[in-house]
Design a protein around this motif. Structure first.
Motif, PDB file in Angstrom:
ATOM      1  N   ASP A 188       0.855  -1.183   0.000  1.00 45.73           N
ATOM      2  CA  ASP A 188       0.000   0.000   0.000  1.00 45.73           C
ATOM      3  C   ASP A 188       0.898   1.244   0.000  1.00 45.73           C
ATOM      4  O   ASP A 188       1.236   1.788   1.052  1.00 45.73           O
ATOM      5  CB  ASP A 188      -0.903  -0.035   1.246  1.00 45.73           C
ATOM      6  CG  ASP A 188      -1.892   1.114   1.258  1.00 45.73           C
ATOM      7  OD1 ASP A 188      -1.870   1.926   0.317  1.00 45.73           O
ATOM      8  OD2 ASP A 188      -2.673   1.189   2.220  1.00 45.73           O
ATOM      9  N   SER A 193      -1.837   3.603  -8.381  1.00 47.28           N
ATOM     10  CA  SER A 193      -2.972   4.353  -8.913  1.00 47.28           C
ATOM     11  C   SER A 193      -3.956   3.350  -9.522  1.00 47.28           C
ATOM     12  O   SER A 193      -3.601   2.616 -10.443  1.00 47.28           O
ATOM     13  CB  SER A 193      -2.419   5.316  -9.964  1.00 47.28           C
ATOM     14  OG  SER A 193      -3.426   5.734 -10.816  1.00 47.28           O
ATOM     15  N   GLU A 195      -8.540   2.351  -9.841  1.00 43.74           N
ATOM     16  CA  GLU A 195      -9.924   2.737  -9.650  1.00 43.74           C
ATOM     17  C   GLU A 195     -10.434   2.182  -8.319  1.00 43.74           C
ATOM     18  O   GLU A 195     -10.054   1.061  -7.936  1.00 43.74           O
ATOM     19  CB  GLU A 195     -10.797   2.170 -10.783  1.00 43.74           C
ATOM     20  CG  GLU A 195     -10.543   2.758 -12.159  1.00 43.74           C
ATOM     21  CD  GLU A 195      -9.293   2.221 -12.850  1.00 43.74           C
ATOM     22  OE1 GLU A 195      -8.573   1.389 -12.263  1.00 43.74           O
ATOM     23  OE2 GLU A 195      -9.023   2.654 -13.979  1.00 43.74           O
ATOM     24  N   PRO A 196     -11.326   2.915  -7.630  1.00 39.70           N
ATOM     25  CA  PRO A 196     -11.874   2.421  -6.359  1.00 39.70           C
ATOM     26  C   PRO A 196     -12.516   1.030  -6.513  1.00 39.70           C
ATOM     27  O   PRO A 196     -12.482   0.223  -5.581  1.00 39.70           O
ATOM     28  CB  PRO A 196     -12.943   3.454  -5.977  1.00 39.70           C
ATOM     29  CG  PRO A 196     -12.743   4.618  -6.876  1.00 39.70           C
ATOM     30  CD  PRO A 196     -11.840   4.237  -8.000  1.00 39.70           C
ATOM     31  N   GLU A 197     -13.033   0.737  -7.709  1.00 42.65           N
ATOM     32  CA  GLU A 197     -13.678  -0.578  -7.950  1.00 42.65           C
ATOM     33  C   GLU A 197     -12.663  -1.727  -7.816  1.00 42.65           C
ATOM     34  O   GLU A 197     -13.061  -2.890  -7.674  1.00 42.65           O
ATOM     35  CB  GLU A 197     -14.273  -0.627  -9.368  1.00 42.65           C
ATOM     36  CG  GLU A 197     -15.498   0.245  -9.590  1.00 42.65           C
ATOM     37  CD  GLU A 197     -15.151   1.709  -9.920  1.00 42.65           C
ATOM     38  OE1 GLU A 197     -13.970   2.111  -9.761  1.00 42.65           O
ATOM     39  OE2 GLU A 197     -16.067   2.439 -10.320  1.00 42.65           O
ATOM     40  N   GLN A 199     -10.306  -1.831  -5.419  1.00 43.80           N
ATOM     41  CA  GLN A 199      -9.736  -1.827  -4.065  1.00 43.80           C
ATOM     42  C   GLN A 199      -9.626  -3.245  -3.479  1.00 43.80           C
ATOM     43  O   GLN A 199      -8.583  -3.636  -2.955  1.00 43.80           O
ATOM     44  CB  GLN A 199     -10.599  -0.934  -3.160  1.00 43.80           C
ATOM     45  CG  GLN A 199     -10.052  -0.715  -1.756  1.00 43.80           C
ATOM     46  CD  GLN A 199      -8.813   0.193  -1.729  1.00 43.80           C
ATOM     47  OE1 GLN A 199      -8.659   1.074  -2.580  1.00 43.80           O
ATOM     48  NE2 GLN A 199      -7.913  -0.053  -0.776  1.00 43.80           N
ATOM     49  N   LYS A 200     -10.713  -4.023  -3.598  1.00 38.27           N
ATOM     50  CA  LYS A 200     -10.711  -5.359  -2.981  1.00 38.27           C
ATOM     51  C   LYS A 200      -9.656  -6.264  -3.656  1.00 38.27           C
ATOM     52  O   LYS A 200      -8.892  -6.955  -2.972  1.00 38.27           O
ATOM     53  CB  LYS A 200     -12.116  -5.973  -3.129  1.00 38.27           C
ATOM     54  CG  LYS A 200     -12.307  -7.286  -2.443  1.00 38.27           C
ATOM     55  CD  LYS A 200     -13.791  -7.678  -2.429  1.00 38.27           C
ATOM     56  CE  LYS A 200     -13.971  -9.162  -2.185  1.00 38.27           C
ATOM     57  NZ  LYS A 200     -13.586  -9.993  -3.330  1.00 38.27           N
ATOM     58  N   GLU A 203      -6.230  -5.142  -2.519  1.00 40.56           N
ATOM     59  CA  GLU A 203      -5.933  -5.526  -1.120  1.00 40.56           C
ATOM     60  C   GLU A 203      -5.617  -7.014  -1.014  1.00 40.56           C
ATOM     61  O   GLU A 203      -4.791  -7.424  -0.197  1.00 40.56           O
ATOM     62  CB  GLU A 203      -7.093  -5.135  -0.208  1.00 40.56           C
ATOM     63  CG  GLU A 203      -7.036  -3.636   0.103  1.00 40.56           C
ATOM     64  CD  GLU A 203      -8.184  -3.113   0.953  1.00 40.56           C
ATOM     65  OE1 GLU A 203      -9.002  -3.931   1.422  1.00 40.56           O
ATOM     66  OE2 GLU A 203      -8.251  -1.884   1.137  1.00 40.56           O
TER      67      GLU A 203
END
Ligand code: SR1
Ligand code: MG
Length: 397
Positions: A188, A193, A195-197, A199-200, A203
């Motif tokens: 992290d 950079s 997209e928020p879509e 994130q999973k 991670e």
């Protein structure tokens, strides 16, 4: 080719670039010159100068003392301009038709003056438009075999090689790759950079300890294994192409690294284009990947047999071992490159340019699944057929 020294560095402008071209007598006296700064990469200024009424002009490429994509907060050595011109001149000895001609370099100004290739198209842009560039893989396979063989201990006397290793020490640019390809996307870190879509999905990568262990091993190879002089950034944006010609540009990342690295980056960028397409349109990319490897192994094998200098070259199994190791590493490096171009600092238009957000996310999730599988399974992926099946099995979760 002239090499000259100015006493101070200063970034060129379109008008000082023209003045320089005139001073260097690169054009006939009295010609009306037009200059445009066309650099769309992450690091440098690129001036295209043409004379009125003439198609072909010259390119002046100048390194900035920082990374253009980030700004002055990211200083970068100007020595990369010398590395680039030396690498181009060196490659011209083995693959003269596959690199641009260098006319002039100036170490202080950090410039390389070279052949204008504007009659060709950047391969990435053409592949995105659906062009196939029929000779791309034959040319790149040949480029890889010759540049890698002749600069390795298999093709070059080891003491000569060590002098070259010194000449191509490139710490700033290697650090970019160490960070942006092998480190940041797996942690992290601010430079990433995405997209928020995603994130999973991202991670999951950051939490995947076995995957990170495999990436650490690949990074260690990149850090330590000085097999051969690499281009160091052989993505499809570093290649100009047409139906008949291919020219490899931009070797400012050149250094002595693992044999599989350039091969892996090239394959990765073909795969990134493949996942941006519908399944039925991917065949030309798979054909290029397959042909690159075939041409590379055939040419490398011929060089090994006919021009090898290593005393062990005739020992049964040694050539096969070297090629197998290069393939395994290439697949792993390709996995890292696919992941970093998807969630790291420097993206590719193949994915970012897809015209619908839902399709962008699907293609990027596909790329992340594929990248992970390539890293994890690089020891068992033993054929291009196998590689192709990973592209298809990672299409959906
Ligand atoms: C800060 S430079 C980002 C990327 O652009 C270059 O072409 C290399 O691929 C580098 O990783
Ligand atoms: Mg570049």
């Amino acid at each position: 080719m002239a090499i000259s020294q100015h006493s101070i560095y200063e970034p060129l402008t379109e008008s000082t670039a023209v003045a320089l071209a005139i001073r260097l007598r690169l054009f006939k006296e009295g010609q009306v010159l037009h200059c445009e700064e066309i650099g769309d990469g992450n690091l440098n200024l690129v001036f295209h100068i043409t004379a009125q009424g003439k198609q072909k002009g010259i390119i002046i490429k100048q390194a900035l003392p920082y990374a253009k994509v980030v700004g002055e907060s990211w200083p970068l050595s100007l020595k990369r301009a010398t590395i680039e011109s030396n690498a181009l001149l060196f490659a011209a000895e083995y693959v003269p038709t596959l690199v641009p001609k260098v006319f002039y370099t100036d170490e202080t100004l950090a410039i390389t003056v070279m052949e204008d290739l504007s009659h060709l198209q950047i391969a990435r842009a053409g592949l995105i438009e659906g062009k196939t560039f029929p000779l791309l893989s034959e040319h790149i396979g040949t480029y890889l075999a010759k540049t890698l063989f002749y600069t390795s201990d298999f093709g070059l006397e080891p003491s000569k090689k060590k002098l070259l290793v010194q000449k191509f020490i490139n710490p700033d640019l290697c650090k970019i790759t160490e960070d942006l390809v092998f480190t940041d996307p797996f942690f992290d870190i601010d430079t990433n950079s995405f997209e928020p879509e995603l994130q999973k999905d991202v991670e999951e990568i950051w939490a995947d300890q076995p995957l990170k262990f495999e990436v650490a091993k690949l990074k260690q190879k990149f850090l330590t294994q000085a097999d051969a002089l690499l281009h160091g950034d052989l993505h499809t944006g570093s290649i100009f192409a047409s139906e008949t010609e291919t020219k490899v540009i931009d070797p400012e990342f050149a250094f002595f690294g693992p044999l599989g690295f350039d091969i892996g980056q090239f394959i990765a960028n073909l795969l990134l284009n493949a996942v941006s397409r519908a399944e039925q349109d991917r065949e030309p990319l798979f054909t290029h990947i397959e042909n690159t490897w075939d041409v590379f192994t055939t040419a490398f094998t011929e060089l090994w047999i006919n021009e090898g200098v290593e005393v062990y070259r005739n020992v049964d199994g040694y050539l096969e071992y070297a090629l197998q190791q290069a393939f395994e590493d290439a697949i792993g490096f390709a996995g890292c490159e696919v992941i970093r171009r998807t969630i790291g600092l420097a993206h590719v238009a193949d994915l970012d340019g897809i015209d619908d957000l839902e399709r962008i996310i699907q293609a990027k999730q596909h790329a992340l699944r594929l990248g992970k599988e390539l890293i994890r399974n690089r020891k068992t992926i033993d054929s291009l057929e196998n590689l192709r099946s990973y592209v298809s099995t990672t299409e959906t979760p």
